[in-house]
Each structure stands twice: as C-alpha cells, then as structure tokens.
Scaffold this active site. Structure first.
Site, short mmCIF file in Angstrom:
data_model
loop_
_atom_site.label_atom_id
_atom_site.label_comp_id
_atom_site.label_asym_id
_atom_site.label_seq_id
_atom_site.Cartn_x
_atom_site.Cartn_y
_atom_site.Cartn_z
N GLY A 1 0.78 -1.12 -0.09
CA GLY A 1 -0.11 -0.03 -0.01
C GLY A 1 0.98 1.28 -0.02
O GLY A 1 2.08 1.12 0.01
N ASP B 1 -11.31 6.35 2.11
CA ASP B 1 -10.93 5.51 1.06
C ASP B 1 -11.34 4.13 0.97
O ASP B 1 -10.88 3.17 0.92
CB ASP B 1 -9.32 5.43 1.24
CG ASP B 1 -8.66 5.00 -0.10
OD1 ASP B 1 -9.28 4.99 -1.29
OD2 ASP B 1 -7.59 4.52 -0.13
N LYS C 1 1.91 -5.18 9.07
CA LYS C 1 2.04 -4.19 8.23
C LYS C 1 3.22 -3.36 8.36
O LYS C 1 3.29 -2.64 9.42
CB LYS C 1 0.73 -3.32 7.97
CG LYS C 1 1.01 -2.20 7.16
CD LYS C 1 -0.30 -1.24 6.89
CE LYS C 1 -0.45 -0.24 5.88
NZ LYS C 1 -1.66 0.53 5.76
#
Length: 233
Positions: free
Chosen positions: A32, A162, A51
């Site tokens: 991302g 988003d 992440k």
C-alpha cells in the site's frame, strides 16, 4: 455487536522478522501507500498480518501515535482488529554512498488479525468464485454495519475516506471487515470540510469532491454505493 476491548500488544521487531521469514517476498500479502503487508505465523500457530510501514517523512513518531490510537479504539465485528504494534529504534550498520556506517534505524509496524479470504477486490475479480446472493448480501450488510459504527456510534465519528473493495477484507466465514485507515479522519462535528491533501481513489469519490474538494460523511456513503453496485452486478 461490539467486541470486548482487547488492547493491542507490543511486539519486538526481531519477532516480526522471525515470523515473516525476514519479511520475505513469499510472505508478502500486498503493498500500500504507507507500507507492505506480510503473513506472519507465531510458534503457537496464531497467524497475523504484519504491516511494515515505509520509512518516509510524513510517518514520524507523532503520526504513528495518532494512527495507533485511531486503530486501537476501533472495536467492531466489521472492522479489522489491531492486535499488535512495533515502534523501535535500533543501531545498525548500513550502506551509504558505498560506505558502511553505523546509524539509527527506526522500525514501525502495525499487526492485524489475519483475513484468510483476502480482499473483496480479489473476490470480485475471481469469476470462478461464483458467490451466491446470500453471500453478497451478507457482505453488503456487514460493510453497512461497520460504516454505521464509524459514523454514528463513535464520538467523535471517523470518516474512512478511502472505502473500496481492496480495503474490505473477508474472514473464513466471508464476514467483511473494513481495513486500511491510513487516510481516515476524526471529526468533532459533521460539517463539510476541505482537506489539505488529496484523498480517496478514482471511481469511489463523489462529484462534490472533484468539483470543490469537499469532504463529509457523505463521501463514505457514495463509496459504499459504488461497492454495492459492484457486488450486485
């Protein structure tokens, strides 16, 4: 239904390296704007999504703390759960301009519950999956419940900004969970705002954003509508 609050636990960077095989390409689940996500498996068998945040100027200590506090406060069955975090500064030898120097490296990571069925985006692209209407309706209903939690049950409310299939993850029962709150904002009221920087994804933003850069809770609702249309068709 809200889940009992479980505080995310601190996880040392060396452990995250170990359970992701050194953040190997084989473990990578996706990339991302703010980091890469890896599948990590602990010795007890627990699987988590790690992440690893990119090193960039906008991701300073204050921003990391803000993102952590935003995510740690979200407790809902249709919101992906933050289970751990890492924020370490380590002295390491690194290569710089052909020389080996000793420098302080900052390592930041956020760890989430692992969603074995991936993203809704992958599900929609896989024509062979052939999910029936009951499954699609369950996904729509779950996303709606998650969004209602963010907008109406939190004080102040959270706007995701988003919302799209790639940011909706599916567990083993195809229960949808809204994820990736990198662009989300806390708002003390429901007044329309003009954001300082671009947000969202092309195709999921309403006309008022493109014409006047206006942001309100209606932006997420418009994105939800696009997702529902994609699921229905």
């Amino acid at each position: 239904m809200n889940r009992a609050t479980v505080a995310p636990r601190p996880l040392p960077y060396h452990l995250l390296e170990e359970i992701t095989d050194g953040f190997s390409e084989e473990r990578k689940l996706g990339v991302g704007a703010y980091g890469s996500v890896y599948k990590g498996q602990r010795k007890g068998g627990e699987i988590i999504a790690v992440k690893k945040l990119h090193s960039m100027p906008e991701l300073n200590d204050q921003q990391f703390q803000k993102e952590y506090l935003n995510l740690a406060s979200l407790q809902h069955e249709n919101i992906v759960r933050l289970v751990g975090y890492c924020h370490e500064t380590r002295g390491e030898y690194v290569e710089l301009n052909g020389r080996t120097i000793f420098a302080e490296n900052q390592h930041m990571a956020l760890c989430f519950e692992y969603m074995c069925n991936g993203s809704l985006d992958n599900c929609l692209q896989d024509e062979s999956s052939g999910h029936d209407w009951n499954t699609r309706y369950k996904i729509i209903k779950g996303v709606c419940k998650g969004l209602r939690y963010l907008h109406e049950e939190l004080n102040p409310p959270v706007y995701h900004l988003d919302l799209k299939p790639a940011n909706i993850l599916l567990d083993e029962k195809m229960t949808p969970k809204i994820a990736d709150f990198g662009l989300s904002k806390l708002f003390e009221d429901e007044r329309t705002r003009v954001p300082a920087s671009p947000i969202g994804t092309l195709g999921y933003l309403p006309p008022e954003y493109w014409s006047h850069r206006l942001v309100s809770n209606k932006l997420d609702i418009f994105s939800l509508g696009v997702i529902i249309i994609k699921l229905m068709t």
